[in-house]
Design a protein around this motif. Structure first.
Motif, PDB file in Angstrom:
ATOM      1  N   GLU A   1      -1.184 -10.829  -8.044  1.00 28.66           N
ATOM      2  CA  GLU A   1      -0.338 -10.478  -9.189  1.00 28.66           C
ATOM      3  C   GLU A   1       0.993  -9.895  -8.707  1.00 28.66           C
ATOM      4  OE1 GLU A   1      -2.617  -7.781 -11.574  1.00 28.66           O
ATOM      5  OE2 GLU A   1      -4.061  -9.325 -12.153  1.00 28.66           O
ATOM      6  N   ILE A   2       0.940  -9.059  -7.690  1.00 35.46           N
ATOM      7  CA  ILE A   2       2.157  -8.467  -7.123  1.00 35.46           C
ATOM      8  C   ILE A   2       3.047  -9.570  -6.562  1.00 35.46           C
ATOM      9  CG2 ILE A   2       3.046  -7.013  -5.251  1.00 35.46           C
ATOM     10  CD1 ILE A   2       0.405  -5.330  -5.652  1.00 35.46           C
ATOM     11  N   LYS A   3       2.449 -10.471  -5.818  1.00 36.34           N
ATOM     12  CA  LYS A   3       3.196 -11.581  -5.223  1.00 36.34           C
ATOM     13  C   LYS A   3       3.884 -12.402  -6.308  1.00 36.34           C
ATOM     14  CE  LYS A   3       2.472 -15.610  -2.269  1.00 36.34           C
ATOM     15  NZ  LYS A   3       1.464 -16.408  -1.563  1.00 36.34           N
ATOM     16  N   ASP A   4       3.152 -12.733  -7.365  1.00 35.59           N
ATOM     17  CA  ASP A   4       3.725 -13.513  -8.471  1.00 35.59           C
ATOM     18  C   ASP A   4       4.828 -12.736  -9.187  1.00 35.59           C
ATOM     19  OD1 ASP A   4       1.992 -15.580  -7.901  1.00 35.59           O
ATOM     20  OD2 ASP A   4       0.592 -15.098  -9.538  1.00 35.59           O
ATOM     21  N   GLY A   5       4.589 -11.449  -9.421  1.00 32.15           N
ATOM     22  CA  GLY A   5       5.582 -10.623 -10.103  1.00 32.15           C
ATOM     23  C   GLY A   5       6.878 -10.517  -9.323  1.00 32.15           C
ATOM     24  N   LEU A   6       6.758 -10.291  -8.029  1.00 28.36           N
ATOM     25  CA  LEU A   6       7.958 -10.187  -7.197  1.00 28.36           C
ATOM     26  C   LEU A   6       8.684 -11.530  -7.113  1.00 28.36           C
ATOM     27  CD1 LEU A   6       6.615  -7.889  -4.346  1.00 28.36           C
ATOM     28  CD2 LEU A   6       8.173  -7.269  -6.208  1.00 28.36           C
ATOM     29  N   ALA A   7       7.918 -12.625  -7.075  1.00 32.01           N
ATOM     30  CA  ALA A   7       8.533 -13.958  -7.031  1.00 32.01           C
ATOM     31  C   ALA A   7       9.299 -14.263  -8.322  1.00 32.01           C
ATOM     32  CB  ALA A   7       7.471 -15.020  -6.785  1.00 32.01           C
ATOM     33  N   SER A   8       8.844 -13.672  -9.437  1.00 32.98           N
ATOM     34  CA  SER A   8       9.520 -13.906 -10.715  1.00 32.98           C
ATOM     35  C   SER A   8      10.676 -12.933 -10.950  1.00 32.98           C
ATOM     36  CB  SER A   8       8.525 -13.830 -11.867  1.00 32.98           C
ATOM     37  OG  SER A   8       8.067 -12.513 -12.030  1.00 32.98           O
ATOM     38  N   GLY A   9      10.941 -12.042  -9.983  1.00 33.40           N
ATOM     39  CA  GLY A   9      12.106 -11.172 -10.081  1.00 33.40           C
ATOM     40  C   GLY A   9      11.824  -9.732 -10.466  1.00 33.40           C
ATOM     41  N   GLU A  45       0.837  -1.201   0.000  1.00 32.23           N
ATOM     42  CA  GLU A  45       0.000   0.000   0.000  1.00 32.23           C
ATOM     43  C   GLU A  45       0.874   1.253   0.000  1.00 32.23           C
ATOM     44  OE1 GLU A  45      -3.518   2.202   2.585  1.00 32.23           O
ATOM     45  OE2 GLU A  45      -2.736   0.278   3.271  1.00 32.23           O
ATOM     46  N   THR A  46       1.937   1.264   0.817  1.00 32.11           N
ATOM     47  CA  THR A  46       2.827   2.437   0.838  1.00 32.11           C
ATOM     48  C   THR A  46       3.552   2.597  -0.496  1.00 32.11           C
ATOM     49  OG1 THR A  46       4.718   1.238   1.770  1.00 32.11           O
ATOM     50  CG2 THR A  46       3.203   2.297   3.337  1.00 32.11           C
ATOM     51  N   GLN A  47       3.757   1.496  -1.204  1.00 36.03           N
ATOM     52  CA  GLN A  47       4.388   1.547  -2.521  1.00 36.03           C
ATOM     53  C   GLN A  47       3.388   1.884  -3.628  1.00 36.03           C
ATOM     54  OE1 GLN A  47       7.772   1.184  -3.253  1.00 36.03           O
ATOM     55  NE2 GLN A  47       7.874   1.392  -1.030  1.00 36.03           N
ATOM     56  N   GLU A  48       2.141   2.165  -3.220  1.00 34.42           N
ATOM     57  CA  GLU A  48       1.050   2.543  -4.124  1.00 34.42           C
ATOM     58  C   GLU A  48       0.742   1.463  -5.163  1.00 34.42           C
ATOM     59  OE1 GLU A  48       1.796   6.425  -5.715  1.00 34.42           O
ATOM     60  OE2 GLU A  48       1.904   7.321  -3.726  1.00 34.42           O
ATOM     61  N   ASP A  69      10.918  -5.806  -9.997  1.00 33.23           N
ATOM     62  CA  ASP A  69      11.124  -4.855  -8.902  1.00 33.23           C
ATOM     63  C   ASP A  69       9.875  -3.985  -8.736  1.00 33.23           C
ATOM     64  OD1 ASP A  69      11.283  -3.322 -11.169  1.00 33.23           O
ATOM     65  OD2 ASP A  69      13.210  -2.419 -10.696  1.00 33.23           O
ATOM     66  N   PHE A  70       9.870  -3.161  -7.682  1.00 32.65           N
ATOM     67  CA  PHE A  70       8.690  -2.356  -7.376  1.00 32.65           C
ATOM     68  C   PHE A  70       8.417  -1.295  -8.441  1.00 32.65           C
ATOM     69  CE2 PHE A  70       9.329  -4.013  -3.059  1.00 32.65           C
ATOM     70  CZ  PHE A  70       8.039  -4.471  -2.829  1.00 32.65           C
ATOM     71  N   ALA A  71       9.447  -0.769  -9.053  1.00 32.71           N
ATOM     72  CA  ALA A  71       9.248   0.243 -10.099  1.00 32.71           C
ATOM     73  C   ALA A  71       8.487  -0.367 -11.276  1.00 32.71           C
ATOM     74  CB  ALA A  71      10.587   0.795 -10.560  1.00 32.71           C
ATOM     75  N   THR A  72       8.864  -1.564 -11.673  1.00 30.14           N
ATOM     76  CA  THR A  72       8.180  -2.249 -12.771  1.00 30.14           C
ATOM     77  C   THR A  72       6.748  -2.576 -12.376  1.00 30.14           C
ATOM     78  OG1 THR A  72      10.296  -3.194 -13.461  1.00 30.14           O
ATOM     79  CG2 THR A  72       8.292  -4.225 -14.334  1.00 30.14           C
ATOM     80  N   MET A  73       6.562  -3.032 -11.130  1.00 26.59           N
ATOM     81  CA  MET A  73       5.220  -3.354 -10.651  1.00 26.59           C
ATOM     82  C   MET A  73       4.331  -2.109 -10.670  1.00 26.59           C
ATOM     83  SD  MET A  73       5.142  -6.584 -10.149  1.00 26.59           S
ATOM     84  CE  MET A  73       3.527  -6.642  -9.450  1.00 26.59           C
ATOM     85  N   ARG A  74       4.883  -0.964 -10.261  1.00 25.74           N
ATOM     86  CA  ARG A  74       4.110   0.289 -10.279  1.00 25.74           C
ATOM     87  C   ARG A  74       3.713   0.666 -11.702  1.00 25.74           C
ATOM     88  NH1 ARG A  74       7.079   1.711  -5.800  1.00 25.74           N
ATOM     89  NH2 ARG A  74       8.827   2.541  -6.958  1.00 25.74           N
ATOM     90  N   LYS A  75       4.646   0.500 -12.650  1.00 25.66           N
ATOM     91  CA  LYS A  75       4.340   0.830 -14.048  1.00 25.66           C
ATOM     92  C   LYS A  75       3.224  -0.071 -14.577  1.00 25.66           C
ATOM     93  CE  LYS A  75       8.924   2.521 -15.245  1.00 25.66           C
ATOM     94  NZ  LYS A  75      10.168   2.217 -15.962  1.00 25.66           N
ATOM     95  N   LEU A  76       3.310  -1.362 -14.297  1.00 28.77           N
ATOM     96  CA  LEU A  76       2.269  -2.284 -14.756  1.00 28.77           C
ATOM     97  C   LEU A  76       0.928  -1.957 -14.120  1.00 28.77           C
ATOM     98  CD1 LEU A  76       4.171  -5.703 -14.744  1.00 28.77           C
ATOM     99  CD2 LEU A  76       3.427  -4.369 -16.717  1.00 28.77           C
ATOM    100  N   THR A  77       0.937  -1.642 -12.825  1.00 31.65           N
ATOM    101  CA  THR A  77      -0.298  -1.292 -12.120  1.00 31.65           C
ATOM    102  C   THR A  77      -0.895  -0.013 -12.694  1.00 31.65           C
ATOM    103  OG1 THR A  77       0.494  -2.373 -10.108  1.00 31.65           O
ATOM    104  CG2 THR A  77      -1.275  -0.774  -9.850  1.00 31.65           C
ATOM    105  N   ALA A  78      -0.054   0.982 -12.938  1.00 35.40           N
ATOM    106  CA  ALA A  78      -0.536   2.249 -13.503  1.00 35.40           C
ATOM    107  C   ALA A  78      -1.121   2.031 -14.889  1.00 35.40           C
ATOM    108  CB  ALA A  78       0.602   3.260 -13.557  1.00 35.40           C
ATOM    109  N   LYS A  79      -0.484   1.181 -15.693  1.00 34.85           N
ATOM    110  CA  LYS A  79      -0.980   0.903 -17.042  1.00 34.85           C
ATOM    111  C   LYS A  79      -2.351   0.223 -16.985  1.00 34.85           C
ATOM    112  CE  LYS A  79       1.758  -0.161 -20.565  1.00 34.85           C
ATOM    113  NZ  LYS A  79       2.684  -0.919 -21.412  1.00 34.85           N
ATOM    114  N   LYS A  80      -2.511  -0.751 -16.092  1.00 38.69           N
ATOM    115  CA  LYS A  80      -3.794  -1.441 -15.948  1.00 38.69           C
ATOM    116  C   LYS A  80      -4.879  -0.481 -15.469  1.00 38.69           C
ATOM    117  CE  LYS A  80      -2.196  -6.117 -15.148  1.00 38.69           C
ATOM    118  NZ  LYS A  80      -2.179  -7.266 -14.261  1.00 38.69           N
ATOM    119  N   GLU A  81      -4.533   0.402 -14.526  1.00 44.26           N
ATOM    120  CA  GLU A  81      -5.502   1.380 -14.022  1.00 44.26           C
ATOM    121  C   GLU A  81      -5.901   2.353 -15.120  1.00 44.26           C
ATOM    122  OE1 GLU A  81      -3.702   3.081 -10.544  1.00 44.26           O
ATOM    123  OE2 GLU A  81      -4.187   1.338  -9.307  1.00 44.26           O
ATOM    124  N   ALA A  82      -4.947   2.753 -15.964  1.00 40.92           N
ATOM    125  CA  ALA A  82      -5.249   3.675 -17.059  1.00 40.92           C
ATOM    126  C   ALA A  82      -6.203   3.039 -18.066  1.00 40.92           C
ATOM    127  CB  ALA A  82      -3.962   4.113 -17.754  1.00 40.92           C
TER     128      ALA A  82
END
Length: 120
Positions: free
Chosen positions: A60-68, A33-36, A70-83
């Motif tokens: 999805e976050i759990k799987d993404g982090l397990a596959s290597g 949550e703090t990492q938005e 980072d949080f910056a990439t996760m934020r970009k993917l999350t922002a893209k999905k939200e857009a």
């Protein structure tokens, strides 16, 4: 938005249920949550409430982090999905307005658009 989508977006799940569903700790979930990466709603007692969509995002976050990833990439993917979701929501709203206006026009509650009157 369909009823299924509306139900999936209702924030009704407490932290304990989300922990059981995702096998994450409360600390991990709060950190995400703090990492938005996830945005839970708050109830009147200021306790977090999660939707089924939030649970999906956490998995999805759990799987993404397990596959290597980072949080910056996760934020970009999350922002893209939200857009994409927001764009769909806007076009849904626009389509509803157009349909409502056409129905009012057909019912005689609203005059035809000036450009349409030229063709009549």
């Amino acid at each position: 938005m369909s009823e299924k989508q509306l139900r999936r977006s209702l924030a009704v799940l407490p932290m304990s249920t989300v922990i059981a569903l995702t096998d994450l700790t409360a600390r991990q979930i709060r950190y995400y949550e703090t990492q938005e990466l996830v945005h839970p709603k708050r109830n009147d007692g200021n306790r977090r409430r999660y939707s089924l969509n939030d649970v999906d995002r956490l998995l999805e976050i759990k799987d993404g982090l397990a596959s290597g990833m980072d949080f910056a990439t996760m934020r970009k993917l999350t922002a893209k999905k939200e857009a994409v979701a927001e764009k769909k929501k806007v076009s849904d709203t626009h389509a509803r307005r157009v349909l409502e206006a056409e129905m009012q026009q057909l019912a005689g509650m609203r005059p035809a658009h000036p450009s349409l009157r030229q063709h009549l």
